[in-house]
Design an enzyme around this catalytic site. Sequence first.
Site, PDB file in Angstrom:
ATOM      1  N   CYS A 236     -22.388  89.908  27.095  1.00 17.80           N
ATOM      2  CA  CYS A 236     -23.237  90.730  27.963  1.00 17.80           C
ATOM      3  C   CYS A 236     -24.608  90.054  28.168  1.00 17.80           C
ATOM      4  O   CYS A 236     -24.686  89.040  28.836  1.00 17.80           O
ATOM      5  CB  CYS A 236     -23.364  92.133  27.365  1.00 17.80           C
ATOM      6  SG  CYS A 236     -23.968  93.348  28.546  1.00 17.80           S
TER       7      CYS A 236
ATOM      8  N   HIS B  84     -17.596  93.882  26.090  1.00 16.92           N
ATOM      9  CA  HIS B  84     -18.027  93.876  24.685  1.00 16.92           C
ATOM     10  C   HIS B  84     -16.846  93.897  23.722  1.00 16.92           C
ATOM     11  O   HIS B  84     -16.434  94.978  23.282  1.00 16.92           O
ATOM     12  CB  HIS B  84     -18.891  95.114  24.416  1.00 16.92           C
ATOM     13  CG  HIS B  84     -20.257  95.041  25.000  1.00 16.92           C
ATOM     14  ND1 HIS B  84     -21.321  94.491  24.331  1.00 16.92           N
ATOM     15  CD2 HIS B  84     -20.734  95.453  26.192  1.00 16.92           C
ATOM     16  CE1 HIS B  84     -22.409  94.570  25.092  1.00 16.92           C
ATOM     17  NE2 HIS B  84     -22.089  95.143  26.230  1.00 16.92           N
TER      18      HIS B  84
ATOM     19  N   GLU C  60     -16.871  93.218  20.646  1.00 19.82           N
ATOM     20  CA  GLU C  60     -17.295  93.738  19.331  1.00 19.82           C
ATOM     21  C   GLU C  60     -17.291  95.260  19.301  1.00 19.82           C
ATOM     22  O   GLU C  60     -17.342  95.871  18.247  1.00 19.82           O
ATOM     23  CB  GLU C  60     -18.678  93.166  18.963  1.00 19.82           C
ATOM     24  CG  GLU C  60     -19.886  93.895  19.537  1.00 19.82           C
ATOM     25  CD  GLU C  60     -20.127  93.660  21.029  1.00 19.82           C
ATOM     26  OE1 GLU C  60     -19.245  93.098  21.714  1.00 19.82           O
ATOM     27  OE2 GLU C  60     -21.209  94.061  21.514  1.00 19.82           O
TER      28      GLU C  60
END
Lengths: 85, 230
Positions: B86, B203, B205
């Site tokens: 990002c 994302h 994660e």
Amino acid sequence: MAKFRIAVHITPRKGLLDPQGNAVKDALHTLGFEPVKDVHVGRYIIIETDAYDAIAAEDNVTDMCRKLLANPVTEDFEIESAVPA
Amino acid sequence: MKFGIVTFPGSNCDYDAFHAVTEILGEEATYIWHKDHDLQGSDVIILPGGFSYGDYLRAGAIARFSPIMQEVVAHAKSGGPVLGICNGFQIACEAGLLPGALMRNSHLQFVSAEVRIRVENAETLFTNLYERGELLRIPVAHGDGRFVATPEVLDQLEGDGRVIFKYADADGNLSADANPNGSERNIAGIISESGNVLGLMPHPERACSALLGSSDGVRLLESILSRVAA
């Protein structure tokens, strides 16, 4: 060394989609400004800098545009003539 | 293996990345303050999501000049893995680690949603545990995620297999509707020429636990592990 003021115009590169400019254009049309054909939204940066002369000041700001102020992939820049500050 | 997670002023996904590495992957992680000059022996660098420097000037434009970025660039140039997520992707582009740029979403709205991305190349450092064509459910949350580059650069990226993820619909089609930000050719993530720097807007994660909606991001981190540890 003298002090100069230089204004920089940074605009979205021509040909790239400019959604912000399009949104403003649509709003202007809604307001009745029908003849508006195109709008581009960019940034206006004013820099005060010490330099040997106006040419040197402009050269420095051009360098700043290339290295930081404008993204070479997406933006064009135009610097105005240096004026004594 | 040690992951170094760079915290810039305005980073807000550094804790998510730390959690994913330490709790999900079970590996060591350390926060690296942007003013430091030491990667603390990290094997992998994560440039996390957020709004470094308030996105002043352009997203990622100022963070690129943070002191630690000299070390990050040197790490990348010597072949060390760098994962830019990002805002980290935006920073990597501004720093010249990746080509192109991320611009304002074409619809001008901030988009926070789970999207599907299609794995375009499963032979990279970051995707070797996925299958080519596999669809992953990964969240996005950004206002400036529209990937742009010149047609020549886009052709080269695609020709060299460096486009790693593309936004796709549930059937795997690269439709305009599946593209959350207007990115050129539905591009969601690319790697560097040498293959050790990945930048992506979604994302992974935040997609590390089925309880939170998706665990499709885990294998991205595990892919790095399997390659670097080997």
